[in-house]
Write a protein that holds these residues in place. Structure first.
Motif, PDB file in Angstrom:
ATOM      1  N   ARG A 290       0.819  -1.208   0.000  1.00 47.11           N
ATOM      2  CA  ARG A 290       0.000   0.000   0.000  1.00 47.11           C
ATOM      3  C   ARG A 290       0.853   1.259   0.000  1.00 47.11           C
ATOM      4  O   ARG A 290       0.408   2.323   0.460  1.00 47.11           O
ATOM      5  N   ASN A 321      -4.590  -0.255  10.831  1.00 45.72           N
ATOM      6  CA  ASN A 321      -5.374   0.980  10.740  1.00 45.72           C
ATOM      7  C   ASN A 321      -4.531   2.124  10.200  1.00 45.72           C
ATOM      8  O   ASN A 321      -4.999   2.911   9.387  1.00 45.72           O
ATOM      9  N   GLU A 324      -3.995   1.713   6.544  1.00 50.18           N
ATOM     10  CA  GLU A 324      -5.243   1.980   5.819  1.00 50.18           C
ATOM     11  C   GLU A 324      -5.619   3.460   5.846  1.00 50.18           C
ATOM     12  O   GLU A 324      -6.385   3.918   5.002  1.00 50.18           O
ATOM     13  N   ALA A 325      -5.070   4.182   6.826  1.00 49.31           N
ATOM     14  CA  ALA A 325      -5.395   5.618   6.917  1.00 49.31           C
ATOM     15  C   ALA A 325      -4.551   6.448   5.952  1.00 49.31           C
ATOM     16  O   ALA A 325      -4.709   7.665   5.892  1.00 49.31           O
ATOM     17  N   PRO A 327      -4.075   6.378   2.290  1.00 49.49           N
ATOM     18  CA  PRO A 327      -4.337   5.860   0.944  1.00 49.49           C
ATOM     19  C   PRO A 327      -3.331   6.371  -0.090  1.00 49.49           C
ATOM     20  O   PRO A 327      -3.108   5.711  -1.096  1.00 49.49           O
ATOM     21  N   SER A 368     -16.996   1.817  12.593  1.00 48.38           N
ATOM     22  CA  SER A 368     -16.023   1.780  11.509  1.00 48.38           C
ATOM     23  C   SER A 368     -16.432   2.762  10.433  1.00 48.38           C
ATOM     24  O   SER A 368     -17.609   2.963  10.178  1.00 48.38           O
ATOM     25  N   THR A 369     -15.449   3.387   9.793  1.00 49.18           N
ATOM     26  CA  THR A 369     -15.759   4.292   8.686  1.00 49.18           C
ATOM     27  C   THR A 369     -15.400   3.626   7.362  1.00 49.18           C
ATOM     28  O   THR A 369     -15.454   4.253   6.326  1.00 49.18           O
ATOM     29  N   LYS A 370     -14.988   2.342   7.456  1.00 48.79           N
ATOM     30  CA  LYS A 370     -14.534   1.665   6.243  1.00 48.79           C
ATOM     31  C   LYS A 370     -15.641   0.779   5.680  1.00 48.79           C
ATOM     32  O   LYS A 370     -16.397   0.177   6.431  1.00 48.79           O
ATOM     33  N   GLU A 371     -15.640   0.685   4.356  1.00 44.79           N
ATOM     34  CA  GLU A 371     -16.678  -0.083   3.699  1.00 44.79           C
ATOM     35  C   GLU A 371     -16.636  -1.545   4.150  1.00 44.79           C
ATOM     36  O   GLU A 371     -17.662  -2.160   4.401  1.00 44.79           O
ATOM     37  N   LYS A 372     -15.427  -2.076   4.255  1.00 43.67           N
ATOM     38  CA  LYS A 372     -15.293  -3.471   4.657  1.00 43.67           C
ATOM     39  C   LYS A 372     -14.762  -3.609   6.085  1.00 43.67           C
ATOM     40  O   LYS A 372     -14.196  -4.633   6.445  1.00 43.67           O
ATOM     41  N   GLY A 373     -14.916  -2.560   6.866  1.00 46.99           N
ATOM     42  CA  GLY A 373     -14.382  -2.593   8.229  1.00 46.99           C
ATOM     43  C   GLY A 373     -15.268  -3.412   9.153  1.00 46.99           C
ATOM     44  O   GLY A 373     -16.456  -3.585   8.897  1.00 46.99           O
TER      45      GLY A 373
END
Ligand code: ADP
Ligand code: MG
Length: 411
Positions: A290, A321, A324-325, A327, A368-373
Motif C-alpha cells: 500500500r 489501521n 489503511e489511513a 491511501p 467503523s468508517t470503512k466499507e469493509k471494516g
C-alpha cells in the motif's frame, strides 16, 4: 487592614464559587444551557471584581480579573476567552477610561500568552496545570509592583504579596476542582460504556457461536459445488465470491468471539522488543503493498507482563489501521522505550486523521468508517491493553495524522 482582609476573603470565595458552579453544572445529566449559565456567572464575577476591587490604601486597589479570563479561555474555549476580554475592555472603558490603553495592552499580551500555552496546558497533568496557571498569574505581579513604585506606594508591597498569594491559591483551587470534575465525568462515561458493552457482548457471543456451525456446513457444500466441472464461468465466479464473503463473515465472528471471551489473557513476562520488531517485520509486506513505510526505533530488552499473542494482536490492529489511513502513502513511525516504570510504545501515522467526534467513538464496538471494516479492531485492542493494566491514548488531527500511545507497566 481589616477591610483589606475582608475584601480579599470575599473575592477568594467568589472566585472559588466559580469552580463549584462548574462542578454543579457539569454533573447535571440534562443541562443544555450549562455553558451559557456558566458564561454568565463568569461575566458577573468579572463585573463584581472590577466594580468592587480589593482596596488597600487610599485610591489603591487590586482585582482578580485574570481568573475569570483564565477559566473562560482554558475551560470554555478560545472564542469565549476572547469574548470575555472584549467584555472586560468594555467594562473598563465605562469605569475608568484613562487606564483603558494599559489594560488593552496587558490583556493583549495575556491573550497571546494563553494562545501559545493552550496546547501544552491541555496536555498537562493537573499539577502541571496548576503550575502553569500560577506561572501566568505571577507574570502580573512585577507589573503591579512597578505600578506601586511608580505611584509612590512602594511601602505597600506587603499587600501585594498577600494579594498575590491569595490569587495563586484561588486559581489553584479552581483548577483543581474543575479538573476533578472533568476526571469524574470521564470515569462515569467510561463506566457507562463498559457496562453497556459487557451486557450486549454476553448475549451476542452466544448468538455468534450458534451462527458459526451452520456457516461451516454452508462453506463445505459450496466447496463441493465449486469442484463440479459442469459449472459455467459465471457460476464459478459467484461461488468463489460467496466463499470469500463467508470467510470474511467467519473472521468477523472469530474476532468478535475473541473479544467476548472472558479474561483468558495470561500474565507472563514477555520480551516486548522482540514481539514489536517481529510484528513490524510481519506487517512490512502489507505496508509495501500500500505504498507505505514502517520506520522503527525500538529499544532493546523492553519487558512487560502479559500475553504475547494478545499484545501482537494490538500491534497488528494499530499498524493495519495506520496503513489503511494513508491511501496516498506515507510512513508510520514506531517508537518504544522505557518511561518512568512504563514501557511506552508510540505509533505515529501521516494519514487522514480523525475528527473529534470520530475520536470519541473510537473503540466503541462496530464503529467503523470503512466499507469493509469490522469496527472491532480497536475495541479488542482497548480491552487487551486495559486488562494488561496499561493505558492507551490517541491524538489525532484531521488531514495530518494520528498518534497511538500505549503505556504498559514494566514487567
Ligand atoms: P476497522 O479498521 O475495521 O474500521 P477499527 O476498530 O480498527 O475498525 O477502527 C475503527 C475506526 O477508527 C476506523 O474505521 C477508522 O475510521 C478509525 N481509525 C482507526 N485508526 C485510525 C488511524 N490511524 N487513522 C485514522 N482513522 C483511524
Ligand atoms: Mg482496523
Amino acid at each position: 487592614m481589616i477591610d483589606f482582609i475582608k475584601d480579599l476573603i470575599l473575592h477568594f470565595l467568589m472566585m472559588l464559587s466559580l469552580g463549584f458552579m462548574y462542578n454543579f453544572l457539569w454533573m447535571q445529566k440534562r443541562s443544555d444551557y450549562k455553558k451559557q449559565i456558566f458564561k454568565m456567572a463568569i461575566l458577573v464575577t468579572l463585573l463584581v471584581t472590577m466594580a468592587l476591587p480589593v482596596k488597600f490604601q487610599e485610591g489603591m486597589e487590586f482585582d482578580f480579573k485574570l481568573i475569570p479570563i483564565f477559566i473562560a479561555f482554558f475551560y470554555l474555549g478560545k472564542k469565549d476567552g476572547l469574548l470575555l476580554i472584549a467584555a472586560l475592555l468594555l467594562l473598563q472603558s465605562l469605569m475608568d477610561f484613562d487606564r483603558l490603553p494599559v489594560i488593552t495592552i496587558n490583556y493583549g499580551i495575556i491573550f497571546l500568552l494563553f494562545f501559545a500555552l493552550e496546547k501544552t496546558y491541555n496536555k498537562s497533568t493537573v499539577s502541571r496545570k496548576i503550575v502553569l496557571g500560577i506561572f501566568v498569574y505571577s507574570l502580573i505581579t512585577p507589573t503591579r509592583l512597578a505600578a506601586l513604585i511608580k505611584s509612590g506606594h512602594a511601602d505597600a508591597w506587603m499587600y501585594l504579596l498577600v494579594f498575590s498569594l491569595v490569587s495563586f491559591l484561588a486559581l489553584s483551587f479552581i483548577i483543581y476542582i474543575m479538573e476533578m470534575t472533568n476526571l469524574q465525568l470521564k470515569l462515569m462515561h467510561d463506566l457507562h460504556k463498559a457496562e453497556k458493552f459487557s451486557a450486549i457482548s454476553q448475549l451476542a457471543a452466544s448468538v455468534a457461536h450458534e451462527i458459526r456451525n451452520p456457516m461451516t456446513t454452508i462453506r463445505g457444500f459450496m466447496q463441493v459445488l465449486q469442484g463440479d466441472r459442469n459449472l459455467s464461468d459465471d457460476q464459478n465466479l459467484f461461488i468463489s465470491i460467496s466463499l470469500q464473503e463467508l470467510d470474511r463473515t467467519q473472521t468477523i465472528i472469530n474476532n468478535f468471539l475473541a473479544l467476548a471471551k472472558p479474561n483468558t489473557g495470561s500474565m507472563n513476562p514477555i520480551d516486548l522488543s522482540t514481539i514489536l520488531k517481529e510484528t513490524t517485520a510481519f506487517m512490512r509486506s502489507y505496508s509495501h503493498l500500500r505504498n507505505t513505510e514502517l520506520v522503527e526505533a525500538i529499544d532493546n530488552s523492553l519487558c512487560i507482563k502479559g500475553d504475547a499473542h494478545e499484545i501482537r494482536q494490538v500491534f497488528v490492529n494499530i499498524l493495519k489501521n495506520g496503513i489503511e489511513a494513508m491511501p496516498s502513502g506515507g510512513s508510520i513511525y514506531i517508537l518504544a522505550k522505557v518511561d518512568k516504570g512504563y514501557v511506552r510504545i508510540q505509533f505515529r501515522d501521516e494519514g487522514i486523521g480523525m475528527t473529534k467526534e470520530q475520536l470519541a467513538r473510537l473503540g466503541h464496538p462496530y464503529y467503523s468508517t470503512k466499507e469493509k471494516g469490522t469496527g472491532l479492531g480497536m475495541t479488542i485492542s482497548y480491552d487487551i491493553i486495559q486488562r494488561m493494566r496499561g493505558k492507551i491514548k490517541v491524538e489525532s488531527e484531521e488531514g495530518k495524522g494520528t498518534i497511538f500511545m500505549i503505556l504498559l507497566p514494566c514487567g
